[in-house]
Design a protein around this motif. Structure first.
Motif, mmCIF file in Angstrom:
data_model
loop_
_atom_site.group_PDB
_atom_site.id
_atom_site.type_symbol
_atom_site.label_atom_id
_atom_site.label_comp_id
_atom_site.label_asym_id
_atom_site.label_seq_id
_atom_site.Cartn_x
_atom_site.Cartn_y
_atom_site.Cartn_z
ATOM 1 N N THR A 155 0.862 -1.178 0.000
ATOM 2 C CA THR A 155 0.000 0.000 0.000
ATOM 3 C C THR A 155 0.897 1.226 0.000
ATOM 4 O O THR A 155 2.097 1.130 0.275
ATOM 5 N N ALA A 156 0.349 2.388 -0.317
ATOM 6 C CA ALA A 156 1.155 3.601 -0.453
ATOM 7 C C ALA A 156 0.484 4.763 0.256
ATOM 8 O O ALA A 156 -0.746 4.808 0.401
ATOM 9 N N ASP A 157 1.294 5.727 0.716
ATOM 10 C CA ASP A 157 0.741 6.962 1.269
ATOM 11 C C ASP A 157 0.813 8.065 0.213
ATOM 12 O O ASP A 157 1.294 7.851 -0.917
ATOM 13 N N ALA A 158 0.349 9.253 0.571
ATOM 14 C CA ALA A 158 0.287 10.353 -0.384
ATOM 15 C C ALA A 158 1.656 10.837 -0.825
ATOM 16 O O ALA A 158 1.799 11.442 -1.899
ATOM 17 N N ALA A 159 2.683 10.571 -0.022
ATOM 18 C CA ALA A 159 4.042 10.998 -0.353
ATOM 19 C C ALA A 159 4.767 10.001 -1.253
ATOM 20 O O ALA A 159 5.908 10.251 -1.642
ATOM 21 N N GLY A 160 4.127 8.882 -1.568
ATOM 22 C CA GLY A 160 4.749 7.891 -2.431
ATOM 23 C C GLY A 160 5.539 6.831 -1.708
ATOM 24 O O GLY A 160 6.196 5.993 -2.353
ATOM 25 N N ASN A 161 5.498 6.814 -0.367
ATOM 26 C CA ASN A 161 6.138 5.745 0.384
ATOM 27 C C ASN A 161 5.317 4.461 0.264
ATOM 28 O O ASN A 161 4.087 4.497 0.229
ATOM 29 N N LEU A 162 6.001 3.328 0.221
ATOM 30 C CA LEU A 162 5.349 2.025 0.122
ATOM 31 C C LEU A 162 5.428 1.304 1.460
ATOM 32 O O LEU A 162 6.440 1.411 2.170
ATOM 33 N N TYR A 163 4.380 0.542 1.785
ATOM 34 C CA TYR A 163 4.318 -0.187 3.055
ATOM 35 C C TYR A 163 3.920 -1.634 2.764
ATOM 36 O O TYR A 163 3.082 -1.908 1.910
ATOM 37 N N GLY A 164 4.535 -2.563 3.501
ATOM 38 C CA GLY A 164 4.221 -3.962 3.311
ATOM 39 C C GLY A 164 4.677 -4.806 4.478
ATOM 40 O O GLY A 164 5.103 -4.286 5.521
#
Length: 395
Positions: A309-318
């Protein structure tokens, strides 16, 4: 006095930063009895902030569709929306994740059933108003063993089965929300085999095996031509092999972009995070790049089984299924973009069930944001009774 005042201000600033540090808490632990065990996929939110998910098994059932509602204090309140019986023709063993339509109705799959035919599983609806409806029984010809998360858009449900079909390699299917207009296409091995990921709204997905190199495939569904190969994974390649998680499709600066993970392979042997960038608008031609490679056996985590998934700043999370600093129970991670396609990896949390009995262990589902920016996910093991947990992380 001026120096002392500056030091006090610095202390307060540092303290405030410390308050914003990553925090973790288990918000529900499964006991295996009336609530079931082993939540394989992640959870989804409704507009009111309630969570929904499935568990695959239990001491008194063959799986459950559940709701968690926020409660004062730490623990959320568990509500059963449907429980699959021990000899239930409606299905058993829900492993894939849920989808929700505009009215709040839930859709999902059961990986098997005890009906009169092939016991190949079902597609179901749990109406918001209550009840339970089987929309489709798989008969092996049109698929068997649906384990992927279903997707929903504009009245159409899409998903995949791990087996069945004309070659026994799995299928992709679609139907309307009443179970009508059912269509499917079969994988043939060279076009991929054993799809475990959801079918994205762009019609893209992955298979964990098969493809040109036998190590997995990214495919595209064409309305006229059916399943088309997009990228074949190679065990020795930088992109990794054995993709299992859902694809994340985003518009990045006006360019269609796809992010995904592989369970194995890559430079470190422990799986990868990769990106596909479209070469020309709506061309369905893609430039591939590995963004990060996990090192097998490392403390940073390895073997990501879920999507991103991603936040508004373009960071990815997993999440990673294995590794971490404690007992190889897996991690929650963040990847931050930098200059020259360099991405920074940060472990947000390392699961530690064996030293913290409330902690989760071995996540196979991804994470989802709430409106406040907190992350929520599941682990298939761990929690107070060891049968799985739902957690919250404040990054």
């Amino acid at each position: 006095m001026r120096t002392k005042a500056i030091l006090v201000c610095l202390f307060l600033i540092i303290s405030a930063i410390g308050v914003r540090a990553t925090t973790y808490k288990t918000i529900y632990s499964f006991s295996s009895w009336d609530d079931g065990e082993n939540p394989y996929p992640g959870v989804i939110f409704d507009q009111a902030g309630n969570l929904y998910g499935v568990v695959a098994w239990g001491e008194e059932s063959q799986g459950t569709v559940f709701q968690l509602t926020p409660s004062p204090g730490r623990w959320w309140t568990y509500n059963s929306w449907h429980q699959f019986g021990m000899q239930d023709p409606d299905g058993a063993g829900p492993i894939g994740g849920l989808a929700m339509d505009e009215a709040g109705n839930l859709y999902g799959t059961a990986s098997s059933d005890v009906g009169p035919d092939w016991h190949c599983g079902t597609v179901f609806q749990v109406p918001r108003s209550g009840g339970f409806v089987v929309l489709h029984y798989f008969n092996n010809i049109d698929g068997c063993d649906p384990e992927s998360t279903v997707s929903y858009s504009n009245g159409v449900i899409r998903g995949a089965t791990r087996g069945g079909g004309s070659q026994g390699q799995g299928t992709v299917f679609s139907m309307d929300t009443s179970g009508g207009s059912f269509q499917f296409d079969s994988f043939t091995g060279k076009k991929g085999s054993q799809p475990l990921s959801a079918v994205s709204l762009w019609g893209y997905g992955t298979t964990v095996s098969g493809g040109g190199q036998g190590q997995g495939e990214i495919y595209r569904l064409d309305p006229r031509k059916g399943i088309l190969r997009v990228h074949s994974f190679n065990q020795a390649g930088a992109m990794g092999s054995a993709p299992m998680g859902d694809l994340l499709t985003l518009d990045v600066g006006g360019v269609r972009t796809i992010y995904g993970t592989t369970f194995t392979g890559g430079a470190g042997g422990g799986g990868t995070v990769y990106r596909l960038t479209e070469l020309r608008p709506n061309s369905d031609l893609w430039l591939t790049r590995a963004l990060y490679s996990f090192t097998s056996g490392s403390g940073e985590g390895w073997a990501p089984a879920a999507g991103l998934t991603a936040d508004a700043a373009g960071n990815l999370y997993g999440t990673t299924f294995s590794g971490g600093t404690q007992d190889s129970c897996g991690t929650v991670f963040k990847l931050s973009p930098g200059k020259n396609n360099k991405w920074t990896h940060t472990v947000l949390y390392s699961f530690d069930y064996y030293n913290n009995w409330e902690d989760g262990c071995q996540p196979t589902g991804g994470v989802v944001f709430d409106k406040a920016g907190n992350l929520y996910g599941t682990t298939q093991w761990g929690g107070e009774d060891g049968y799985g947990a739902v957690y919250e992380i404040t990054p």
